[in-house]
Design a protein around this motif. Sequence first.
Motif, PDB file in Angstrom:
ATOM      1  N   GLY A   7       0.838  -1.018  -0.033  1.00 31.75           N
ATOM      2  CA  GLY A   7       0.177  -0.060  -0.057  1.00 31.75           C
ATOM      3  C   GLY A   7       0.830   1.368   0.090  1.00 31.75           C
ATOM      4  O   GLY A   7       0.143   2.448   0.331  1.00 31.75           O
ATOM      5  N   ASN A   8       2.095   1.113  -0.320  1.00 33.07           N
ATOM      6  CA  ASN A   8       2.826   2.570  -0.604  1.00 33.07           C
ATOM      7  C   ASN A   8       2.282   3.395  -1.404  1.00 33.07           C
ATOM      8  O   ASN A   8       1.909   3.148  -2.619  1.00 33.07           O
ATOM      9  N   ALA A   9       1.999   4.754  -0.921  1.00 36.55           N
ATOM     10  CA  ALA A   9       1.254   5.571  -1.670  1.00 36.55           C
ATOM     11  C   ALA A   9       1.955   6.155  -2.877  1.00 36.55           C
ATOM     12  O   ALA A   9       1.091   6.355  -3.916  1.00 36.55           O
ATOM     13  N   LEU A  10       3.332   6.296  -2.596  1.00 33.71           N
ATOM     14  CA  LEU A  10       4.023   6.780  -3.993  1.00 33.71           C
ATOM     15  C   LEU A  10       4.008   5.536  -4.970  1.00 33.71           C
ATOM     16  O   LEU A  10       3.809   5.957  -6.399  1.00 33.71           O
ATOM     17  N   ALA A  11       4.222   4.338  -4.868  1.00 34.90           N
ATOM     18  CA  ALA A  11       4.192   3.204  -5.437  1.00 34.90           C
ATOM     19  C   ALA A  11       2.755   3.338  -6.285  1.00 34.90           C
ATOM     20  O   ALA A  11       2.629   3.075  -7.431  1.00 34.90           O
ATOM     21  N   SER A  12       1.591   3.395  -5.531  1.00 31.52           N
ATOM     22  CA  SER A  12       0.324   3.266  -6.031  1.00 31.52           C
ATOM     23  C   SER A  12      -0.071   4.517  -6.920  1.00 31.52           C
ATOM     24  O   SER A  12      -0.541   4.404  -7.964  1.00 31.52           O
ATOM     25  N   ARG A  13       0.647   5.617  -6.590  1.00 30.14           N
ATOM     26  CA  ARG A  13       0.503   6.859  -7.658  1.00 30.14           C
ATOM     27  C   ARG A  13       1.210   6.585  -9.082  1.00 30.14           C
ATOM     28  O   ARG A  13       0.750   6.923 -10.119  1.00 30.14           O
ATOM     29  N   LEU A  14       2.412   5.931  -9.018  1.00 29.71           N
ATOM     30  CA  LEU A  14       3.185   5.613 -10.170  1.00 29.71           C
ATOM     31  C   LEU A  14       2.330   4.545 -10.989  1.00 29.71           C
ATOM     32  O   LEU A  14       2.186   4.721 -12.034  1.00 29.71           O
ATOM     33  N   ILE A  15       1.903   3.450 -10.277  1.00 27.65           N
ATOM     34  CA  ILE A  15       0.979   2.615 -11.118  1.00 27.65           C
ATOM     35  C   ILE A  15      -0.346   3.242 -11.622  1.00 27.65           C
ATOM     36  O   ILE A  15      -0.714   3.014 -12.804  1.00 27.65           O
TER      37      ILE A  15
END
Length: 113
Positions: A7-15
């Motif tokens: 659930g890392n927010a930055l990883a989610s934004r990239l996706i």
Amino acid sequence: MIAAGKGNALASRLIHRAHTEAGWFLYAPACALVSADRVRPGTAEHLAALPGITVLELDLPAALAVARETSWAPAHTRYAAEPTAERPSGAVIATTTPEAWKGQSVRVIDLGP
């Protein structure tokens, strides 16, 4: 990849950006995908199903690059980040451990807190 599964927010934004914005691409080297799935089972299947992520196969040139290294996941990731005809500037490695890439000729996005 593990960060995205947690659930890392930055990883989610990239996706999200890779799925919704033209010109944004996320690549998942197959060896790194396997490694992530070993740490967090289900990660590989989940990420491979997302429309914004392209799984990079372990083709012959990648296999030869990986064969020279001791760890498959970082070797395949480094190979995937190298410049190609499709990506003349190479790719950027998104990671929560940017220190692992110090001294290497790769660009990194720190997904850490």
